[in-house]
Structures are given as structure tokens and as C-alpha cells.
Design a protein around this motif. Sequence first.
Motif, PDB file in Angstrom:
ATOM      1  N   MET A   1       0.851  -1.194   0.000  1.00 56.72           N
ATOM      2  CA  MET A   1       0.000   0.000   0.000  1.00 56.72           C
ATOM      3  C   MET A   1       0.884   1.242   0.000  1.00 56.72           C
ATOM      4  N   TYR A   2       0.321   2.328  -0.514  1.00 58.27           N
ATOM      5  CA  TYR A   2       1.165   3.502  -0.615  1.00 58.27           C
ATOM      6  C   TYR A   2       0.312   4.745  -0.548  1.00 58.27           C
ATOM      7  N   ASP A   3       0.937   5.857  -0.135  1.00 53.59           N
ATOM      8  CA  ASP A   3       0.255   7.153  -0.103  1.00 53.59           C
ATOM      9  C   ASP A   3       0.449   7.842  -1.437  1.00 53.59           C
ATOM     10  N   ARG A   4      -0.682   8.297  -2.010  1.00 53.38           N
ATOM     11  CA  ARG A   4      -0.598   9.045  -3.252  1.00 53.38           C
ATOM     12  C   ARG A   4      -0.322  10.505  -2.966  1.00 53.38           C
ATOM     13  N   PRO A   5       0.585  11.154  -3.715  1.00 59.56           N
ATOM     14  CA  PRO A   5       0.806  12.590  -3.563  1.00 59.56           C
ATOM     15  C   PRO A   5      -0.374  13.350  -4.122  1.00 59.56           C
ATOM     16  N   PRO A   6      -0.496  14.647  -3.820  1.00 54.21           N
ATOM     17  CA  PRO A   6      -1.566  15.451  -4.420  1.00 54.21           C
ATOM     18  C   PRO A   6      -1.516  15.384  -5.936  1.00 54.21           C
ATOM     19  N   LEU A   7      -2.696  15.478  -6.564  1.00 54.80           N
ATOM     20  CA  LEU A   7      -2.758  15.450  -8.022  1.00 54.80           C
ATOM     21  C   LEU A   7      -1.992  16.635  -8.605  1.00 54.80           C
ATOM     22  N   PRO A   8      -1.354  16.436  -9.751  1.00 53.50           N
ATOM     23  CA  PRO A   8      -0.675  17.557 -10.403  1.00 53.50           C
ATOM     24  C   PRO A   8      -1.701  18.544 -10.936  1.00 53.50           C
ATOM     25  N   THR A   9      -1.231  19.696 -11.343  1.00 54.04           N
ATOM     26  CA  THR A   9      -2.125  20.685 -11.938  1.00 54.04           C
ATOM     27  C   THR A   9      -2.721  20.103 -13.206  1.00 54.04           C
ATOM     28  N   PRO A  10      -3.880  20.642 -13.683  1.00 54.68           N
ATOM     29  CA  PRO A  10      -4.491  20.100 -14.901  1.00 54.68           C
ATOM     30  C   PRO A  10      -3.544  20.036 -16.081  1.00 54.68           C
ATOM     31  N   ALA A  11      -2.745  21.082 -16.269  1.00 57.92           N
ATOM     32  CA  ALA A  11      -1.838  21.085 -17.428  1.00 57.92           C
ATOM     33  C   ALA A  11      -0.802  19.980 -17.307  1.00 57.92           C
ATOM     34  N   ARG A  12      -0.233  19.850 -16.101  1.00 56.91           N
ATOM     35  CA  ARG A  12       0.773  18.798 -15.918  1.00 56.91           C
ATOM     36  C   ARG A  12       0.139  17.421 -16.005  1.00 56.91           C
ATOM     37  N   ARG A  13      -1.089  17.301 -15.491  1.00 56.29           N
ATOM     38  CA  ARG A  13      -1.755  16.011 -15.544  1.00 56.29           C
ATOM     39  C   ARG A  13      -2.030  15.603 -16.989  1.00 56.29           C
ATOM     40  N   ARG A  14      -2.467  16.570 -17.814  1.00 55.90           N
ATOM     41  CA  ARG A  14      -2.708  16.241 -19.217  1.00 55.90           C
ATOM     42  C   ARG A  14      -1.417  15.790 -19.900  1.00 55.90           C
ATOM     43  N   HIS A  15      -0.317  16.452 -19.538  1.00 51.61           N
ATOM     44  CA  HIS A  15       0.974  16.058 -20.102  1.00 51.61           C
ATOM     45  C   HIS A  15       1.323  14.637 -19.668  1.00 51.61           C
ATOM     46  N   ALA A  16       1.091  14.350 -18.379  1.00 52.11           N
ATOM     47  CA  ALA A  16       1.386  13.007 -17.869  1.00 52.11           C
ATOM     48  C   ALA A  16       0.512  11.965 -18.531  1.00 52.11           C
ATOM     49  N   ILE A  59      -8.288   6.559   1.906  1.00 57.00           N
ATOM     50  CA  ILE A  59      -9.056   5.339   1.690  1.00 57.00           C
ATOM     51  C   ILE A  59      -8.096   4.186   1.418  1.00 57.00           C
ATOM     52  N   ASP A  60      -8.251   3.096   2.157  1.00 47.96           N
ATOM     53  CA  ASP A  60      -7.539   1.856   1.853  1.00 47.96           C
ATOM     54  C   ASP A  60      -8.496   0.968   1.076  1.00 47.96           C
ATOM     55  N   ASN A  61      -8.183   0.710  -0.190  1.00 48.21           N
ATOM     56  CA  ASN A  61      -9.091  -0.009  -1.071  1.00 48.21           C
ATOM     57  C   ASN A  61      -8.359  -1.135  -1.785  1.00 48.21           C
ATOM     58  N   CYS A  62      -8.658  -2.368  -1.425  1.00 57.22           N
ATOM     59  CA  CYS A  62      -8.083  -3.535  -2.091  1.00 57.22           C
ATOM     60  C   CYS A  62      -6.555  -3.478  -2.117  1.00 57.22           C
ATOM     61  N   GLY A  63      -5.966  -3.006  -1.047  1.00 62.85           N
ATOM     62  CA  GLY A  63      -4.513  -2.959  -0.957  1.00 62.85           C
ATOM     63  C   GLY A  63      -3.878  -1.703  -1.511  1.00 62.85           C
ATOM     64  N   VAL A  64      -4.681  -0.770  -2.004  1.00 64.34           N
ATOM     65  CA  VAL A  64      -4.156   0.492  -2.520  1.00 64.34           C
ATOM     66  C   VAL A  64      -4.631   1.622  -1.608  1.00 64.34           C
ATOM     67  N   ARG A  65      -3.700   2.374  -1.065  1.00 63.38           N
ATOM     68  CA  ARG A  65      -4.040   3.501  -0.194  1.00 63.38           C
ATOM     69  C   ARG A  65      -3.977   4.793  -1.002  1.00 63.38           C
ATOM     70  N   THR A  66      -5.064   5.545  -0.956  1.00 61.04           N
ATOM     71  CA  THR A  66      -5.164   6.789  -1.710  1.00 61.04           C
ATOM     72  C   THR A  66      -5.597   7.912  -0.783  1.00 61.04           C
ATOM     73  N   THR A  67      -4.892   9.030  -0.840  1.00 61.24           N
ATOM     74  CA  THR A  67      -5.291  10.217  -0.089  1.00 61.24           C
ATOM     75  C   THR A  67      -5.890  11.230  -1.061  1.00 61.24           C
ATOM     76  N   TYR A  68      -7.136  11.593  -0.792  1.00 60.86           N
ATOM     77  CA  TYR A  68      -7.847  12.582  -1.610  1.00 60.86           C
ATOM     78  C   TYR A  68      -7.780  13.934  -0.905  1.00 60.86           C
ATOM     79  N   ASP A  69      -7.144  14.907  -1.543  1.00 59.91           N
ATOM     80  CA  ASP A  69      -7.075  16.245  -0.971  1.00 59.91           C
ATOM     81  C   ASP A  69      -8.324  17.057  -1.270  1.00 59.91           C
ATOM     82  N   LYS A  70      -9.097  16.587  -2.231  1.00 60.43           N
ATOM     83  CA  LYS A  70     -10.366  17.218  -2.593  1.00 60.43           C
ATOM     84  C   LYS A  70     -11.201  16.171  -3.317  1.00 60.43           C
TER      85      LYS A  70
END
Length: 344
Positions: A1-16, A59-70
Motif C-alpha cells: 500500500m502507498y500514499d498518493r501525492p496530491p494530483l498535479p495541476t491540470p496542465a501537468r496532468r494532461r501532459h502526464a 481510503i484503503d481499497n483492495c490494498g491500494v491507499r489513496t489520499t484525496y485532498d479534494k
Amino acid sequence: MYDRPPLPTPARRRHAVRAAAAAVALCAALLTAGCGSSQDTTEDAKPTAGPAAGFPVTIDNCGVRTTYDKPPSRVVTIHQHPAELMLALGLEDRMVGTAFPDSAVLPELRKDYEAIPELAEREPSFETVLEAEPDLVYGGYGSAFAENEGRSRTAFADAGIDTHLNREYCGKKRVTMQDTYDEIRTIGRIFGVPDRADKLVADLTGRVDKAATKVEGEPAVPVFVYDSGDKTAFTAGGKSLGTELIRLAGGRNVFDDLDDVFGDVSWEQVVERRPEVIAIYDYAGAGSVEQKKKFLLSQPALEDVPAVRNKRFVVLPLTATLVGIRSAYAVEELARGIHPQSFA
């Protein structure tokens, strides 16, 4: 399991997203699965200054931990029952794509469902999902995140996209109505609408209780679940949600001793257990309901089975037997078919 960092900005996310799509086309073999076997849990992080009240939430979901900042704002659902759950919570404005409809959508949700783009008739490709630029992908069956098709949860994480898998596929040994209620509340927490989730759970439990009360005191009628199959019968076992739905509706699954969610049984076993009602699961790709009825009625070996002799069939869409809002509706449908006199 792992902690997810905050989502990148929309522009960076689209690039990713675009970069990930190209990488997948070249290196699909490198993608790895991200689903374990632990049950979902939620925890509130310590209050911090942020754009949304009550966040971050982990949220811990099926072995994946995700942190939602929004709350997620661009969601793709893969399979119908996650889509209907989100619509029932009034989250249609967050949905940018659906995929793999199993059956007709609930009438009260149909208009909103049809307004959302359908990305594919079955599971969409990884690239197709990326083109919708989601910040969350919510899958219903485990196949939503099939590693061999390039849709692993790790692949989406590498593209900066969160994932959530219906808890029915988190490796638990038994599925119950409580899983439905817990799933609804978890989605309510992710999207910052816990009050809506509590209200929906109250509505569904009320629906179940009303149907169960109607058949209270009636003898448990033996019921056989026919999913599919001709040489053998593929049926619901004792660990399936279907078994609990039948019990709540005043019946008893004749294969409740099958130590699995689903399994194959012989037609000789069906004859021996003499079901009085047959629940037919209806979904695309497994033959029509009429074809299934015709098959059952045409088998000489089954002619003395009470359910076949009396043509007592109850039809349930497969989505009604899964962890989602339909399961509460299924209790009443089953109860009416098992104990029609209680609803006269």
C-alpha cells in the motif's frame, strides 16, 4: 500500500496522461497490477487548510491507499453498477465517461446515465480512458484494472490518476448487503457527500426491510440460481450476495452449501434438490432470458423439477446481484416471485 501525492495541476496532468498513453503503446508489458486483498477502510486525516471541508481523506481499497485532498471532479466508471451508484448519490456532474453497460439502467437514472459519454461497450482500453482525462477511475469488476490489458492500477497511478475498485473484488470470502452499504458510504466520503450516502443507505435498508417484512413467517422456498451453462449449471454459491438476497426474500438457495461465490454444479444435483423457484440472472453475452427459459423447459431430465414443471421463474439483472444500489431492489423482486401471495 502507498500514499498518493496530491494530483498535479491540470496542465501537468494532461501532459502526464499523454506521456503515459505513449508509454503504454510501447511498453505495455511493464505495467504491473495494483490490487491486493484487504478490505476497504477509511480514515480522516488531521484537519488542514485546503480547498474542501473534511479533506484530505484517506481510503484503503483492495490494498491500494489513496489520499484525496479534494473530491474527484472527472470520473470514469467501468461497469454499470459503479455508474448507477454515483448517479444515485447525485454525482452526475463529476462523471466524464462510462463503459460496459450490463442491462437496462434504472428508469429514474436513465436520463442522467444517457447524458454521460459511453467510452466502450465493454472495458475500454487504457488509452481510451486517458483521453477522457479523468482524475479517478472507478471499476466494478476486477477486470476493470486487468494487468494483461494494460489497465493496472499502477499504470493509472503512474499517469497521475487515482483508482477505486468495488469492494466485492477485494478478496473477501463472503459478500453481504453490508458490503453494499459500506461501499456507498465509502464513495460518499471520497466525494465529500457523506450525508447523501447516509440518506441513500437509509432508503435502501428501508426498501429491504419492507420486502422482508412482507414475507416474514413464510416457509423458506427452495430456489435455484441459473446464471448460465448447458453441460453443467453455473450457479450462485453460499458466499454470494445472491444467497443473502434470496434469504431476505423468504427463500433458500439450494446450493448455499457451495463454498464459493459462484460455481458449477451438475444437472443431477439440481434435480435432487428440487427447487420450487428458479432465479435467472440476465446479462449481455450469456443468452437471452427467453433462451435460458427455453433451455430449462426443454430438458427431459428437469421436467419433474417443481420450478420447471410449474414454470416459476424470477428474472434478475446481474447488476441487481452485485454490490451496488440494485441489490436492495432485488429483494423485493425475489420476494414477489417466491411468495406472490404476500403481495396480493
